[in-house]
Design a protein around this motif. Structure first.
Motif, short mmCIF file in Angstrom:
data_model
loop_
_atom_site.label_atom_id
_atom_site.label_comp_id
_atom_site.label_asym_id
_atom_site.label_seq_id
_atom_site.Cartn_x
_atom_site.Cartn_y
_atom_site.Cartn_z
N MET A 1 0.83 -1.20 0.00
CA MET A 1 0.00 0.00 0.00
C MET A 1 0.87 1.25 0.00
N ALA A 2 1.97 1.24 0.74
CA ALA A 2 2.86 2.40 0.77
C ALA A 2 3.54 2.59 -0.57
N ALA A 3 3.89 1.50 -1.25
CA ALA A 3 4.57 1.59 -2.54
C ALA A 3 3.66 2.14 -3.62
N GLU A 4 2.34 1.97 -3.47
CA GLU A 4 1.41 2.43 -4.49
C GLU A 4 0.98 3.88 -4.28
N GLU A 5 1.37 4.48 -3.16
CA GLU A 5 0.97 5.85 -2.90
C GLU A 5 1.64 6.81 -3.87
N LYS A 6 0.85 7.67 -4.43
CA LYS A 6 1.36 8.69 -5.34
C LYS A 6 1.68 9.93 -4.53
N GLU A 7 2.66 10.65 -4.99
CA GLU A 7 3.06 11.88 -4.34
C GLU A 7 3.22 12.95 -5.41
N THR A 8 3.03 14.19 -5.02
CA THR A 8 3.19 15.29 -5.95
C THR A 8 4.28 16.22 -5.42
N ILE A 9 5.19 16.59 -6.32
CA ILE A 9 6.21 17.58 -5.95
C ILE A 9 6.10 18.74 -6.92
N ARG A 10 6.48 19.92 -6.45
CA ARG A 10 6.43 21.14 -7.27
C ARG A 10 7.76 21.85 -7.17
N GLY A 11 8.14 22.45 -8.27
CA GLY A 11 9.38 23.21 -8.27
C GLY A 11 9.83 23.54 -9.68
N LYS A 12 11.11 23.80 -9.82
CA LYS A 12 11.69 24.14 -11.12
C LYS A 12 12.52 22.97 -11.62
N ARG B 1 14.28 21.32 -8.24
CA ARG B 1 14.51 22.06 -7.00
C ARG B 1 13.12 22.43 -6.51
N THR B 2 12.72 21.81 -5.42
CA THR B 2 11.36 22.01 -4.92
C THR B 2 11.18 23.41 -4.37
N THR B 3 9.95 23.76 -4.15
CA THR B 3 9.65 25.07 -3.58
C THR B 3 10.23 25.19 -2.17
N GLU B 4 10.53 24.05 -1.52
CA GLU B 4 11.16 24.06 -0.20
C GLU B 4 12.68 24.12 -0.30
N GLY B 5 13.23 24.06 -1.53
CA GLY B 5 14.67 24.15 -1.72
C GLY B 5 15.40 22.83 -1.79
N LYS B 6 14.69 21.70 -1.74
CA LYS B 6 15.32 20.38 -1.83
C LYS B 6 15.60 20.04 -3.29
N ILE B 7 16.69 19.31 -3.53
CA ILE B 7 17.01 18.81 -4.87
C ILE B 7 16.59 17.35 -4.93
N ILE B 8 15.74 17.00 -5.90
CA ILE B 8 15.25 15.64 -6.05
C ILE B 8 15.58 15.14 -7.44
N GLY C 1 13.03 6.93 -2.63
CA GLY C 1 14.05 7.26 -1.66
C GLY C 1 13.85 8.70 -1.24
N PRO C 2 14.62 9.17 -0.27
CA PRO C 2 14.41 10.54 0.20
C PRO C 2 14.68 11.60 -0.86
N THR C 3 15.57 11.30 -1.82
CA THR C 3 15.89 12.29 -2.85
C THR C 3 15.74 11.73 -4.26
N ILE C 4 15.02 10.63 -4.41
CA ILE C 4 14.82 10.02 -5.73
C ILE C 4 13.33 9.87 -5.98
N PHE C 5 12.91 10.25 -7.19
CA PHE C 5 11.50 10.28 -7.53
C PHE C 5 11.31 9.65 -8.90
N THR C 6 10.30 8.81 -9.06
CA THR C 6 9.97 8.22 -10.35
C THR C 6 8.70 8.90 -10.87
N PRO C 7 8.86 9.80 -11.86
CA PRO C 7 7.70 10.55 -12.35
C PRO C 7 6.75 9.69 -13.18
N GLU C 8 5.47 10.02 -13.06
CA GLU C 8 4.47 9.41 -13.92
C GLU C 8 3.77 10.46 -14.76
#
Length: 116
Positions: free
Chosen positions: A25-36, A66-73, A104-111
């Motif tokens: 269930m955790a692996a199927e959760e979608k997340e949204t990130i915003r930034g440049k 670079r997210t709106t919070e300043g993190k690099i993903i 991972g904390p800094t890795i994202f697989t976009p859909e």
């Protein structure tokens, strides 16, 4: 209280099913990130970021947000991401919204990617 071997096995099976179901269930959760969106590459030990999409013919470059919070993903390359990037016309100042799964904390697989 003493448990029989059948009871112990049953309890272990239930615990394993609960753990596996939680991970699925955790692996199927979608997340949204915003930034440049940036094209990144290493120069020696320094990370260089260039706004926008990496040119197709360049090697050893990768996309990051670079997210709106300043993190690099780091955005993992995938056929979905390549197709989405080709469809978008991203200007250097545009914010993008990406939906996918964090691996991972800094890795994202976009859909999906879209310009806000």
């Amino acid at each position: 209280m003493v448990f029989s071997s059948k009871q112990i096995i049953s309890i272990l099976v239930v615990v394993m099913l609960v753990v596996v179901a939680g991970k699925i269930m955790a692996a199927e959760e979608k997340e949204t990130i915003r930034g440049k969106l940036y094209c990144a590459h290493l120069e020696g030990t320094e990370l260089k970021l260039e706004p926008g999409v990496c040119a197709k013919e360049t090697k050893n470059r990768f996309h990051v947000v670079r997210t709106t919070e300043g993190k690099i993903i780091l955005l993992q390359d995938s056929p979905i991401m390549a197709a989405e990037l080709e469809k978008l016309k991203i200007e250097r100042t545009d914010d993008i919204t990406i939906t996918g799964q964090r691996s991972g904390p800094t890795i994202f697989t976009p859909e999906t990617l879209r310009v806000r």
